[in-house]
Design a protein around this motif. Structure first.
Motif, PDB file in Angstrom:
ATOM      1  N   VAL A   8      16.478  35.893 100.641  1.00 15.39           N
ATOM      2  CA  VAL A   8      17.602  34.960 100.601  1.00 15.39           C
ATOM      3  C   VAL A   8      17.712  34.261 101.950  1.00 15.39           C
ATOM      4  CG1 VAL A   8      20.126  34.795 100.489  1.00 15.39           C
ATOM      5  CG2 VAL A   8      18.885  36.231  98.854  1.00 15.39           C
ATOM      6  N   LYS A   9      17.822  32.934 101.921  1.00 16.56           N
ATOM      7  CA  LYS A   9      17.990  32.158 103.147  1.00 16.56           C
ATOM      8  C   LYS A   9      19.445  31.789 103.382  1.00 16.56           C
ATOM      9  CE  LYS A   9      13.461  29.901 103.453  1.00 16.56           C
ATOM     10  NZ  LYS A   9      12.794  28.573 103.560  1.00 16.56           N
ATOM     11  N   CYS A  10      20.233  31.716 102.304  1.00 10.45           N
ATOM     12  CA  CYS A  10      21.633  31.348 102.462  1.00 10.45           C
ATOM     13  C   CYS A  10      22.460  32.032 101.379  1.00 10.45           C
ATOM     14  CB  CYS A  10      21.820  29.834 102.376  1.00 10.45           C
ATOM     15  SG  CYS A  10      23.550  29.305 102.558  1.00 10.45           S
ATOM     16  N   LEU A  11      23.534  32.695 101.798  1.00  7.36           N
ATOM     17  CA  LEU A  11      24.491  33.315 100.888  1.00  7.36           C
ATOM     18  C   LEU A  11      25.747  32.456 100.844  1.00  7.36           C
ATOM     19  CD1 LEU A  11      25.589  35.643  99.125  1.00  7.36           C
ATOM     20  CD2 LEU A  11      26.313  36.765 101.257  1.00  7.36           C
ATOM     21  N   VAL A  12      26.134  32.034  99.641  1.00  9.90           N
ATOM     22  CA  VAL A  12      27.327  31.207  99.453  1.00  9.90           C
ATOM     23  C   VAL A  12      28.459  32.101  98.955  1.00  9.90           C
ATOM     24  CG1 VAL A  12      28.300  29.191  98.290  1.00  9.90           C
ATOM     25  CG2 VAL A  12      25.860  29.226  98.901  1.00  9.90           C
ATOM     26  N   TRP A  13      29.550  32.134  99.719  1.00  9.86           N
ATOM     27  CA  TRP A  13      30.674  33.010  99.423  1.00  9.86           C
ATOM     28  C   TRP A  13      31.792  32.262  98.695  1.00  9.86           C
ATOM     29  CZ3 TRP A  13      31.342  38.192 101.096  1.00  9.86           C
ATOM     30  CH2 TRP A  13      30.386  38.674 102.010  1.00  9.86           C
ATOM     31  N   ASP A  14      32.395  32.905  97.696  1.00 11.41           N
ATOM     32  CA  ASP A  14      33.728  32.545  97.236  1.00 11.41           C
ATOM     33  C   ASP A  14      34.709  33.141  98.247  1.00 11.41           C
ATOM     34  OD1 ASP A  14      35.940  31.899  95.488  1.00 11.41           O
ATOM     35  OD2 ASP A  14      35.941  34.019  94.915  1.00 11.41           O
ATOM     36  N   LEU A  15      35.950  32.643  98.257  1.00 13.72           N
ATOM     37  CA  LEU A  15      36.933  33.146  99.206  1.00 13.72           C
ATOM     38  C   LEU A  15      37.922  34.126  98.586  1.00 13.72           C
ATOM     39  CD1 LEU A  15      37.704  29.903 101.280  1.00 13.72           C
ATOM     40  CD2 LEU A  15      36.264  31.839 101.929  1.00 13.72           C
ATOM     41  N   ASP A  16      38.751  33.656  97.654  1.00 16.83           N
ATOM     42  CA  ASP A  16      39.822  34.494  97.103  1.00 16.83           C
ATOM     43  C   ASP A  16      39.275  35.724  96.406  1.00 16.83           C
ATOM     44  OD1 ASP A  16      41.740  32.723  97.997  1.00 16.83           O
ATOM     45  OD2 ASP A  16      41.831  31.598  96.114  1.00 16.83           O
ATOM     46  N   ILE A  48      20.075  34.933 108.142  1.00 17.30           N
ATOM     47  CA  ILE A  48      20.498  34.466 106.819  1.00 17.30           C
ATOM     48  C   ILE A  48      21.752  33.610 107.001  1.00 17.30           C
ATOM     49  CG2 ILE A  48      21.365  35.174 104.546  1.00 17.30           C
ATOM     50  CD1 ILE A  48      19.664  37.735 104.884  1.00 17.30           C
ATOM     51  N   LEU A  49      21.647  32.346 106.631  1.00 16.91           N
ATOM     52  CA  LEU A  49      22.778  31.442 106.767  1.00 16.91           C
ATOM     53  C   LEU A  49      23.826  31.759 105.706  1.00 16.91           C
ATOM     54  CD1 LEU A  49      20.882  28.078 107.385  1.00 16.91           C
ATOM     55  CD2 LEU A  49      21.679  29.755 109.061  1.00 16.91           C
ATOM     56  N   PHE A  97      16.891  23.728 101.208  1.00 14.41           N
ATOM     57  CA  PHE A  97      16.389  25.027 100.755  1.00 14.41           C
ATOM     58  C   PHE A  97      16.156  24.989  99.243  1.00 14.41           C
ATOM     59  CE2 PHE A  97      18.627  27.846 104.210  1.00 14.41           C
ATOM     60  CZ  PHE A  97      17.779  27.314 105.167  1.00 14.41           C
ATOM     61  N   ALA A  98      15.136  25.699  98.804  1.00 16.74           N
ATOM     62  CA  ALA A  98      14.925  25.873  97.365  1.00 16.74           C
ATOM     63  C   ALA A  98      16.058  26.724  96.794  1.00 16.74           C
ATOM     64  CB  ALA A  98      13.583  26.546  97.102  1.00 16.74           C
ATOM     65  N   LEU A  99      16.444  26.437  95.560  1.00 11.36           N
ATOM     66  CA  LEU A  99      17.526  27.207  94.937  1.00 11.36           C
ATOM     67  C   LEU A  99      17.173  28.685  94.820  1.00 11.36           C
ATOM     68  CD1 LEU A  99      18.700  24.697  92.189  1.00 11.36           C
ATOM     69  CD2 LEU A  99      20.107  25.589  94.060  1.00 11.36           C
ATOM     70  N   SER A 100      15.891  28.998  94.741  1.00 11.62           N
ATOM     71  CA  SER A 100      15.480  30.402  94.631  1.00 11.62           C
ATOM     72  C   SER A 100      15.772  31.192  95.892  1.00 11.62           C
ATOM     73  CB  SER A 100      13.988  30.494  94.305  1.00 11.62           C
ATOM     74  OG  SER A 100      13.221  29.873  95.325  1.00 11.62           O
ATOM     75  N   THR A 101      16.102  30.500  96.990  1.00  5.56           N
ATOM     76  CA  THR A 101      16.435  31.191  98.241  1.00  5.56           C
ATOM     77  C   THR A 101      17.947  31.235  98.485  1.00  5.56           C
ATOM     78  OG1 THR A 101      16.301  29.201  99.626  1.00  5.56           O
ATOM     79  CG2 THR A 101      14.253  30.411  99.235  1.00  5.56           C
ATOM     80  N   ILE A 102      18.721  30.791  97.498  1.00  7.90           N
ATOM     81  CA  ILE A 102      20.178  30.761  97.609  1.00  7.90           C
ATOM     82  C   ILE A 102      20.774  31.910  96.796  1.00  7.90           C
ATOM     83  CG2 ILE A 102      22.267  29.399  97.217  1.00  7.90           C
ATOM     84  CD1 ILE A 102      20.469  28.151  99.290  1.00  7.90           C
TER      85      ILE A 102
END
Length: 368
Positions: A8-16, A48-49, A97-102
């Motif tokens: 994984v190159k980038c982890l996208v977080w939800d907040l609540d 990891i971003l 980034f490729a979606l496979s790295t998200i």
């Protein structure tokens, strides 16, 4: 044999109820548990971003992240009322980034399902899995280089740099001079080898031969007194670019032979390839050596060929005595070097290759 998962190159977080406990619109005093802070800092230290896709009021959410001391860890946050899948796609596109790295983490099954439907390549995790992420193989890079540990800072610097470039009213040359660019060239150390390996593998447009040198081969060259494995790094007033170039030099009697010159494509506009060749020519002229170089034309490295030709390299009358492995069509280019000044838009700090002390000394205009 089972293939290792794509890192994984980038982890996208939800907040609540994911990054923090509670819902911000109902309670503006939401908190982030210490254990989750540890996850954020651990992933950041591995290169990891991290970003955000949250349905919230942007200003209110960002202000809360700043008060929590966490805002600096998140690049390109998408906080608003649109679909999470669109936010995830935007983050991937903006980072190239490729979606496979998200990866995406959210407490709501419906939100995860919406992202999975539109982007099946993205790995989605429930909020309760957050603490286990650093233990998972996809969040554990095989090697963590110095550049990886600084990756977030380098991306943040890049975003500021591009914003100022877009707003700059003058010429490109004036903008380059305003950057206070500093190019440092040094001998590869143990920690540099993985980054050099990566550069030879991934750089195609600015790679003189297209040949990949393995980490094992690079380590053997570092240990060989006849060879120099040199790494170039770049900084400017916005921050570091990291290691952006590599030179493999064979110091043969009477001539220095460039087995490989490769630079990152993202610094092409800064003239780094030309600067490295001018520095090598100056060093060779000081030492009374001629310069030869391997070059193999590929489908993508036309810019590197232009850099060599512009520096004065010409085809030798005979081909290389030691052709490159797995590189048919390799040419030998040659140059009788003369003393050079560095480009006016950057400062170069580099070793004197012929000096027994091997100290780093600045290469400055008018230093003839």
């Amino acid at each position: 044999m089972t293939e290792p998962p794509v890192t994984v190159k980038c982890l996208v977080w939800d907040l609540d109820n994911t990054l923090w406990r509670g819902t911000l619109l109902e309670n503006d005093d939401v908190e982030v548990p210490d254990a989750l802070r540890d996850v954020i800092t651990a992933l950041d230290a591995r290169g990891i971003l991290q970003s955000i896709a949250s349905r919230n009021d942007h200003d209110q959410a960002w202000e809360r992240l700043e008060k929590l001391g966490l805002a600096e860890y998140f690049l390109l946050p998408h906080i608003g009322w649109g679909a999470k899948s669109a936010a995830v796609r935007a983050v991937a596109d903006e980072l190239n980034f490729a979606l496979s790295t998200i990866a995406f983490i959210d407490d709501q099954p419906a939100e995860r399902a919406e992202v999975e439907f539109h982007h099946p390549e993205v790995r989605c995790y429930p909020a309760e899995d957050a603490l286990s992420l650093p233990d998972r193989p996809e969040f554990t890079p095989a090697v963590v280089t110095g550049d990886a540990r600084r990756r977030r800072q380098m991306y943040q610097a890049g975003l500021r740099r591009e914003t100022e470039r877009a707003e700059h009213a003058g010429t490109d040359e004036e903008f380059l001079r305003s950057l206070a660019l500093e190019l440092t060239i040094g001998r590869a150390g143990a920690e540099d080898i993985s980054r050099v390996d990566e550069l030879t593998l991934r750089t195609s447009q600015m790679n003189a031969t297209g040949v990949h040198y393995s980490e094992q081969t690079l380590r053997s060259l570092v240990a060989d007194e006849q060879h120099e494995v040199l790494v170039a790094s770049l900084t400017d007033r916005f921050g570091p670019h990291g290691a952006i170039g590599v030179i493999l030099l064979d110091r043969r009697p009477g001539a220095w032979h460039i087995k490989l010159l490769a630079t990152s494509c993202r610094v092409v506009s800064f003239g780094v390839g030309a600067a490295l060749l001018r520095w090598l020519a100056d060093e060779a002229a000081r030492a009374g050596q001629s310069l030869t170089a391997d070059f193999r034309r590929t489908e993508r490295n036309r810019m590197m060929e232009v850099a060599y030709r512009f520096a004065g390299f010409q085809e030798a009358e005979h081909e290389a005595a030691e052709p490159l492995p797995d590189a048919e069509g390799t040419q030998t280019l040659c140059l009788e070097p003369t003393r050079q000044d560095p480009p006016s838009h950057l400062k170069v700090v580099a070793p004197r290759l012929f000096s027994a002390s091997r100290d780093l000394t600045p290469w400055v205009p008018g230093g003839h």
